[in-house]
Design an enzyme around this catalytic site. Sequence first.
Site, short mmCIF file in Angstrom:
data_model
loop_
_atom_site.label_atom_id
_atom_site.label_comp_id
_atom_site.label_asym_id
_atom_site.label_seq_id
_atom_site.Cartn_x
_atom_site.Cartn_y
_atom_site.Cartn_z
N LYS A 22 20.77 6.22 8.15
CA LYS A 22 19.62 6.87 7.51
C LYS A 22 19.98 7.32 6.10
CE LYS A 22 18.68 11.37 8.20
NZ LYS A 22 18.39 12.17 7.01
N ASN A 23 21.10 8.04 5.97
CA ASN A 23 21.40 8.62 4.66
C ASN A 23 21.76 7.56 3.63
OD1 ASN A 23 20.79 11.11 5.63
ND2 ASN A 23 22.90 11.88 5.69
N ARG A 99 12.87 15.78 1.91
CA ARG A 99 13.72 16.25 0.81
C ARG A 99 14.34 15.12 0.00
NH1 ARG A 99 16.36 20.68 -0.51
NH2 ARG A 99 17.97 19.32 -1.31
N CYS A 123 14.71 24.71 3.08
CA CYS A 123 14.54 23.92 4.30
C CYS A 123 15.29 24.62 5.41
CB CYS A 123 15.01 22.49 4.10
SG CYS A 123 16.74 22.29 4.35
N ARG A 128 19.39 24.92 -0.14
CA ARG A 128 19.52 23.57 -0.70
C ARG A 128 18.92 23.42 -2.09
NH1 ARG A 128 18.84 19.35 4.23
NH2 ARG A 128 20.30 18.11 3.05
N ASP A 313 27.14 17.23 9.28
CA ASP A 313 26.13 16.56 10.11
C ASP A 313 26.63 16.28 11.53
OD1 ASP A 313 24.28 16.63 8.12
OD2 ASP A 313 24.36 14.50 7.62
N ARG A 405 13.14 11.35 12.80
CA ARG A 405 13.55 11.19 11.40
C ARG A 405 14.91 10.52 11.31
NH1 ARG A 405 14.62 16.21 9.19
NH2 ARG A 405 15.47 14.86 7.61
C1 UD1 Z 1 23.32 15.13 2.20
C2 UD1 Z 1 22.83 14.52 3.49
C3 UD1 Z 1 22.89 15.53 4.61
C4 UD1 Z 1 24.28 16.15 4.70
C5 UD1 Z 1 24.76 16.66 3.35
C6 UD1 Z 1 26.20 17.12 3.35
C7 UD1 Z 1 21.19 12.86 2.79
C8 UD1 Z 1 19.77 12.45 2.74
N1 UD1 Z 1 21.46 14.07 3.31
O1 UD1 Z 1 22.43 16.19 1.88
O2 UD1 Z 1 22.55 14.87 5.83
O3 UD1 Z 1 24.26 17.23 5.61
O4 UD1 Z 1 24.65 15.62 2.36
O5 UD1 Z 1 27.04 16.12 3.79
O6 UD1 Z 1 22.08 12.10 2.45
N2 UD1 Z 1 24.15 22.09 -3.59
C9 UD1 Z 1 23.91 22.91 -4.67
N3 UD1 Z 1 23.19 22.41 -5.71
C10 UD1 Z 1 22.71 21.14 -5.72
C11 UD1 Z 1 22.98 20.30 -4.62
C12 UD1 Z 1 23.71 20.81 -3.57
O7 UD1 Z 1 24.32 24.06 -4.68
O8 UD1 Z 1 22.07 20.74 -6.71
C13 UD1 Z 1 24.94 22.61 -2.46
C14 UD1 Z 1 24.12 22.63 -1.15
O9 UD1 Z 1 23.33 23.80 -1.03
C15 UD1 Z 1 25.19 22.55 -0.11
C16 UD1 Z 1 26.25 21.66 -0.78
O10 UD1 Z 1 25.97 21.70 -2.18
O11 UD1 Z 1 25.75 23.82 0.11
C17 UD1 Z 1 26.27 20.23 -0.32
O12 UD1 Z 1 24.95 19.68 -0.36
P1 UD1 Z 1 24.69 18.15 -0.67
O13 UD1 Z 1 25.94 17.39 -0.49
O14 UD1 Z 1 23.97 18.04 -1.96
O15 UD1 Z 1 23.68 17.77 0.49
P2 UD1 Z 1 22.43 16.80 0.40
O16 UD1 Z 1 22.67 15.71 -0.57
O17 UD1 Z 1 21.18 17.61 0.29
#
Ligand code: UD1
Length: 427
Positions: A22-23, A99, A123, A128, A313, A405
């Site tokens: 999925k991701n 998202r 969320c 996030r 995850d 999902r």
């Molecule tokens: C992706 C995955 C999700 C997984 C996560 C961590 C997808 C669609 N989703 O989510 O399943 O749980 O990686 O492996 O691929 N953060 C910030 N600022 C930002 C972006 C992130 O502070 O602009 C923080 C987040 O709050 C979190 C950490 O960074 O604490 C990691 O998040 P991130 O790796 O960005 O997760 P996603 O890409 O949303």
Amino acid sequence: MDQIVIRGGQRLKGRIPISGAKNAALTLLPCALLTDEPLTLRNLPRLADVDGFGHLLNQLGCSTTIEGSRPEDFGRVMTARATTLTSTVAPYDIVRKMRASILVLGPLLARAGEATVSLPGGCAIGNRPIDLHLKALEAFGAEIELASGYVKAVAPGGRLAGGKFTFPVVSVGATENAAMAAVLAKGTCVLENAAREPEIVDLCNCLVAMGAHIEGIGTETLTIEGVDRLHGATYRVMADRIEAGSYACAAVITEGDVELVGAKASEMEATLAALRAAGATVEDTKGGIRVAMADRAQPVTLSTAPYPGFATDMQAQFMAMATLGTGASLFTETIFENRYMHVPELARMGCDIQVKGRTAVVRGVDKLIGAPVMATDLRASMSLIIAGLAAQGTTEVNRVYHLDRGYERLEEKLQAVGADIERISAG
Ligand code: UD1
């Protein structure tokens, strides 16, 4: 709303086909926006989020056609073609439901020189934010404004200049957005402390197949030399390492023996190490990975971390597995601040879990008793399924749309290995 009903206690035995990730799918689909030629993605999982992303692409002027949609097929082939973009706006209504829609920001900016994307908002598993997505794009020359709940990004002169950005925190999504924006820049873009998840490697490999110049794939420094245009490609989505890990936990808790067909050990070493620590037999097979368990799980100590660490995850599923373990397991969640929402639901089935801040102590109990439970997010839902498979009596999992999902035909795959599980449609 549909429900999944499980009568627990069946040992899982047999082969489980692992779907496309999925991701990975959710970051490969927006790559179609980067070229006027067709991008064909094979092995796309049949999931609500993938369909949702297809609709978003359609709204932007990208056509999508799907083959292989016979009900008996796992995986589909989608060809997406954005001959011309008709919109550069990802509206609130779509982004709020999914998202990952934020991942059109980078490609739209790269291709059209502008993008307007609704802010995703909070969320279930934490705040996030998307600040890192925006900072990386700014470092490459984008001008960004936030107004009325939307991010508007513009590349002066129609193209990003290039630049360097060091992530203060590893972010999967921000690395993906920045990489997709960078491929069509005028100059070179460097991303330091970039995420190294296998899904990012999959994204980079697809971009390279489309003509991008990327060095450092799979490392924490990505150097992307912009090109004038990308072309179409055909690309196969990687296997879903999180789906595979989830079924591995289900096999362990039921003291079963399954082959995860299509799963790749090299992409999920931390998960496999944790399964071994719990006492499972884990071995490579010709077609994937075998996971077998002869006894109750031994306690584990796990702390989530960016790849190659133990994936956030996988945390909820291992926690479910540990509820029937022989001792006390310790979990530390370092990525998301609110990712223990499965705990009160697991407690309804008789688990002994104590949460203090980011840590949770799970004391193994001798039995779980089925109960009506409510799914709160995707992986939390899977933890309830795993617990239900081993519980005595009937477990009813409500709010099944979370599972839809991320798990392609969950009940069918589990039935095929002996689980007593069915979906009751709301009709
Ligand atoms: C992706 C995955 C999700 C997984 C996560 C961590 C997808 C669609 N989703 O989510 O399943 O749980 O990686 O492996 O691929 N953060 C910030 N600022 C930002 C972006 C992130 O502070 O602009 C923080 C987040 O709050 C979190 C950490 O960074 O604490 C990691 O998040 P991130 O790796 O960005 O997760 P996603 O890409 O949303």
